[in-house]
Motif scaffolding. Structure first.
Motif: not given
Length: 139
Positions: A120-125, A128-131, A133
């Motif tokens: 989730f951290d990599r995705s937000v950085r 992006e955002w997806s459950y 991830a």
């Protein structure tokens, strides 16, 4: 007898220095940042206690009185054990150091993995955002 603590990252080493002082050992606490500074600090030491600064054959050659090197922690990976052994210098560590911190950190990492925190951290950085991830998540 003199013990030199070349370096450490603890906020308080009073208990360690008291144990040595109570045993009649003179203690010098230094803040060496590298091997060159440690070379000078340990020149008249019978025992050198270190944490991060490397203890190499060069260091040991510069410490003619040294009979022991103690790592302020579990490992001895920054101490040239073979060079110390050839010189008859004992090498030791603090076997029970940081066991509670290490075990807490292991549990924290396991929980982070199980809940997908890193993904989730990599995705937000990445913006992006997806459950998805961190699928599958482990409960």
């Amino acid at each position: 007898m003199k013990a030199v603590i070349t370096d450490h990252h603890y906020t308080d080493i009073g208990a360690a220095t008291r144990v040595l002082s109570d045993a009649g050992i003179e203690v010098a606490v230094c803040a060496c940042r590298d091997e060159d500074e440690a070379l000078e600090a340990g020149r008249d030491a019978d025992v050198v206690i270190n944490q991060h600064v490397p203890v190499t054959a060069r260091s040991l050659d510069a410490w003619p009185r040294c009979r022991g090197v103690v790592h302020f922690g579990k490992g001895v990976d920054n101490i040239d054990v073979a060079a110390a052994t050839r010189r008859g210098i004992w090498v030791a560590n603090v076997r029970d150091a940081n066991w509670d911190e290490v075990s807490s950190h292991v549990l924290a990492l396991l929980l982070a993995w199980a809940r997908g925190i890193s993904a989730f951290d990599r995705s937000v950085r990445a913006g992006e955002w997806s459950y998805r991830a961190a699928v599958p998540r482990h409960r």
